[in-house]
Design a protein around this motif. Structure first.
Motif, PDB file in Angstrom:
ATOM      1  N   ASN A  38       0.824  -1.216   0.000  1.00 21.64           N
ATOM      2  CA  ASN A  38       0.000   0.000   0.000  1.00 21.64           C
ATOM      3  C   ASN A  38       0.854   1.261   0.000  1.00 21.64           C
ATOM      4  O   ASN A  38       0.527   2.246  -0.667  1.00 21.64           O
ATOM      5  CB  ASN A  38      -0.959  -0.005   1.198  1.00 21.64           C
ATOM      6  CG  ASN A  38      -2.215  -0.814   0.909  1.00 21.64           C
ATOM      7  OD1 ASN A  38      -2.971  -0.470   0.005  1.00 21.64           O
ATOM      8  ND2 ASN A  38      -2.412  -1.891   1.631  1.00 21.64           N
ATOM      9  N   ASP A  39       1.959   1.228   0.753  1.00 25.66           N
ATOM     10  CA  ASP A  39       2.867   2.378   0.781  1.00 25.66           C
ATOM     11  C   ASP A  39       3.340   2.693  -0.636  1.00 25.66           C
ATOM     12  O   ASP A  39       3.321   3.834  -1.089  1.00 25.66           O
ATOM     13  CB  ASP A  39       4.061   2.053   1.690  1.00 25.66           C
ATOM     14  CG  ASP A  39       5.174   3.077   1.572  1.00 25.66           C
ATOM     15  OD1 ASP A  39       4.983   4.189   2.100  1.00 25.66           O
ATOM     16  OD2 ASP A  39       6.209   2.785   0.945  1.00 25.66           O
ATOM     17  N   ARG A  40       3.728   1.642  -1.359  1.00 27.70           N
ATOM     18  CA  ARG A  40       4.282   1.856  -2.685  1.00 27.70           C
ATOM     19  C   ARG A  40       3.225   2.324  -3.691  1.00 27.70           C
ATOM     20  O   ARG A  40       3.455   3.249  -4.467  1.00 27.70           O
ATOM     21  CB  ARG A  40       4.979   0.569  -3.162  1.00 27.70           C
ATOM     22  CG  ARG A  40       5.588   0.658  -4.544  1.00 27.70           C
ATOM     23  CD  ARG A  40       6.358   1.933  -4.761  1.00 27.70           C
ATOM     24  NE  ARG A  40       7.148   2.307  -3.627  1.00 27.70           N
ATOM     25  CZ  ARG A  40       8.391   1.917  -3.438  1.00 27.70           C
ATOM     26  NH1 ARG A  40       8.974   1.157  -4.317  1.00 27.70           N
ATOM     27  NH2 ARG A  40       9.047   2.300  -2.390  1.00 27.70           N
ATOM     28  N   ILE A  41       2.056   1.706  -3.670  1.00 33.46           N
ATOM     29  CA  ILE A  41       1.061   2.117  -4.672  1.00 33.46           C
ATOM     30  C   ILE A  41       0.499   3.486  -4.317  1.00 33.46           C
ATOM     31  O   ILE A  41       0.133   4.262  -5.189  1.00 33.46           O
ATOM     32  CB  ILE A  41      -0.055   1.069  -4.883  1.00 33.46           C
ATOM     33  CG1 ILE A  41      -0.786   0.762  -3.595  1.00 33.46           C
ATOM     34  CG2 ILE A  41       0.491  -0.194  -5.512  1.00 33.46           C
ATOM     35  CD1 ILE A  41      -1.927  -0.229  -3.757  1.00 33.46           C
ATOM     36  N   TYR A  42       0.492   3.810  -3.019  1.00 35.00           N
ATOM     37  CA  TYR A  42       0.043   5.144  -2.616  1.00 35.00           C
ATOM     38  C   TYR A  42       0.990   6.193  -3.193  1.00 35.00           C
ATOM     39  O   TYR A  42       0.558   7.197  -3.742  1.00 35.00           O
ATOM     40  CB  TYR A  42      -0.008   5.222  -1.082  1.00 35.00           C
ATOM     41  CG  TYR A  42      -0.304   6.602  -0.568  1.00 35.00           C
ATOM     42  CD1 TYR A  42      -1.609   7.089  -0.567  1.00 35.00           C
ATOM     43  CD2 TYR A  42       0.724   7.414  -0.103  1.00 35.00           C
ATOM     44  CE1 TYR A  42      -1.878   8.367  -0.116  1.00 35.00           C
ATOM     45  CE2 TYR A  42       0.463   8.691   0.349  1.00 35.00           C
ATOM     46  CZ  TYR A  42      -0.845   9.173   0.345  1.00 35.00           C
ATOM     47  OH  TYR A  42      -1.101  10.429   0.779  1.00 35.00           O
ATOM     48  N   ARG A  43       2.315   5.921  -3.081  1.00 40.97           N
ATOM     49  CA  ARG A  43       3.279   6.867  -3.682  1.00 40.97           C
ATOM     50  C   ARG A  43       3.089   6.961  -5.195  1.00 40.97           C
ATOM     51  O   ARG A  43       3.254   8.018  -5.793  1.00 40.97           O
ATOM     52  CB  ARG A  43       4.704   6.393  -3.459  1.00 40.97           C
ATOM     53  CG  ARG A  43       5.206   6.651  -2.096  1.00 40.97           C
ATOM     54  CD  ARG A  43       6.489   5.841  -1.973  1.00 40.97           C
ATOM     55  NE  ARG A  43       6.710   5.497  -0.599  1.00 40.97           N
ATOM     56  CZ  ARG A  43       7.313   6.307   0.252  1.00 40.97           C
ATOM     57  NH1 ARG A  43       7.779   7.457  -0.140  1.00 40.97           N
ATOM     58  NH2 ARG A  43       7.452   5.944   1.493  1.00 40.97           N
ATOM     59  N   ALA A  44       2.807   5.819  -5.824  1.00 39.46           N
ATOM     60  CA  ALA A  44       2.633   5.808  -7.280  1.00 39.46           C
ATOM     61  C   ALA A  44       1.405   6.628  -7.657  1.00 39.46           C
ATOM     62  O   ALA A  44       1.354   7.221  -8.737  1.00 39.46           O
ATOM     63  CB  ALA A  44       2.492   4.373  -7.774  1.00 39.46           C
ATOM     64  N   ALA A  45       0.429   6.678  -6.764  1.00 43.13           N
ATOM     65  CA  ALA A  45      -0.827   7.383  -7.078  1.00 43.13           C
ATOM     66  C   ALA A  45      -0.710   8.876  -6.826  1.00 43.13           C
ATOM     67  O   ALA A  45      -1.550   9.643  -7.274  1.00 43.13           O
ATOM     68  CB  ALA A  45      -1.961   6.791  -6.247  1.00 43.13           C
TER      69      ALA A  45
END
Ligand code: AMP
Ligand code: MG
Length: 307
Positions: free
Chosen positions: A299-306
């Motif tokens: 979630n941390d990573r996809i949140y940054r991607a978003a």
């Protein structure tokens, strides 16, 4: 299980690594939690077992400059430092060779890779016997003190590892010095076992990294992010969007893990984001991913991607 070292124990550790298991590995800096760096699921389980809430890139350990040169581009500066300080507590961040079979998760999707040759005889023996590079962050739970004895590793992880090789107390007991050579100016990312002054004799002035990354490696500004817009907690794909699913999702373009396994999902994350990051789609919609275990780092990573 802690095992002291003979040829049989090295074979046992090699067998564990081939099965995608983690092992406790003595190095001269601190004990490492080692996995096959080409094996996505093994690398994902490093993050799971350590309880890391973020996917920060890991250091790749090899037994020779030639073996590491399969994965990283070594320029003249890198070769000079390698000759003087390897094997030893110096890590070099270098451009990652695009055609290497290294796990994408191992360098958190970046196009750079951190490499070193450890000095500990047991680490070198295992690397030679295994033949493939090992990813090995410190073998402690996230946020806890780095381990300098086999017992520390066994206390923290016990049965979760194939074995812990006992190489005695670590002689350096400090993490490796990390130097970034991906730009014209060499940059010190982390002070460690090799003093900066010794590096400067060969390289001239090394710049100190000015930023928050050292305290918080997961905040690296150059993290991989898809070019397409990313939408989180989606139930369905919107017009033109690709749908990246997790678990029992109908009509997913790709699914991180149909069975809802977070280790499998972490292992697939960067590869699938790259596959979907293609102009034929207008964006990437991602279905909800649970916020526990490796789900935190995903979630941390996809949140940054978003963002
Ligand atoms: P550890 O997990 O203690 O082994 O620390 C690994 C360190 O290496 C972390 O601070 C990472 O941010 C750093 N590192 C690994 N790979 C890279 C990379 N490609 N670029 C920048 N820093 C890296
Ligand atoms: Mg650490």
């Amino acid at each position: 299980m802690i095992i002291s070292i003979g040829p049989e124990e090295i074979s046992q550790a090699v067998a564990s690594l081939r099965n995608g298991q983690l092992i406790g590995l003595p190095t001269e800096t601190v004990y490492g939690l080692a996995a096959d760096a080409t094996h996505d699921e093994a690398v994902a389980s490093i993050f799971e077992v350590k309880g890391r809430p973020q996917f920060n890139p890991l250091i790749i350990h090899g037994h020779s400059v030639e073996s590491l040169a399969e994965y990283a581009e070594l320029d003249e500066r890198a070769r000079l430092l390698a000759e003087k300080f390897w094997p030893g507590p110096l890590t070099l961040v270098l451009p990652r060779k695009p055609d290497s079979n290294l796990s994408l998760l191992v360098s958190a999707g970046l196009d750079t890779v951190a490499v070193r040759i450890p000095q500990h005889p047991v680490a070198l023996k295992l690397l030679q016997a295994y033949g493939k590079p090992l990813a090995a962050p410190s073998a402690n739970l996230s946020g806890q003190v780095s381990p300098t004895r086999a017992q520390h590793v066994d206390d923290a992880f016990g049965d979760q590892l194939g074995c812990v090789l006992d190489g005695g107390s670590c002689t350096v007991g400090l993490e490796s010095t990390i130097v970034d050579l991906t730009t014209e100016k060499a940059v010190l990312l982390r002070p460690g076992g090799v003093p900066n002054e010794e590096l400067e004799v060969l390289l001239g002035k090394i710049h100190n990294y000015k930023g928050t990354e050292i305290r918080s490696p997961g905040m690296l500004k150059s993290h991989y992010a898809p070019g397409l817009p990313v939408r989180l907690n989606a139930q369905n794909a919107g017009p033109g969007e690709a749908l990246l699913g997790f678990g029992d999702v109908k009509n997913a373009t790709l699914n991180l893990s149909v069975s809802g396994d977070l280790v499998e999902a972490a292992a697939n994350l960067f590869t699938m984001l790259r596959q979907l990051d293609h102009p034929q789609h207008s964006g990437i919609a991602i279905t909800p991913i649970p916020h526990h275990g490796l789900g935190l780092a995903i979630n941390d990573r996809i949140y940054r991607a978003a963002c």
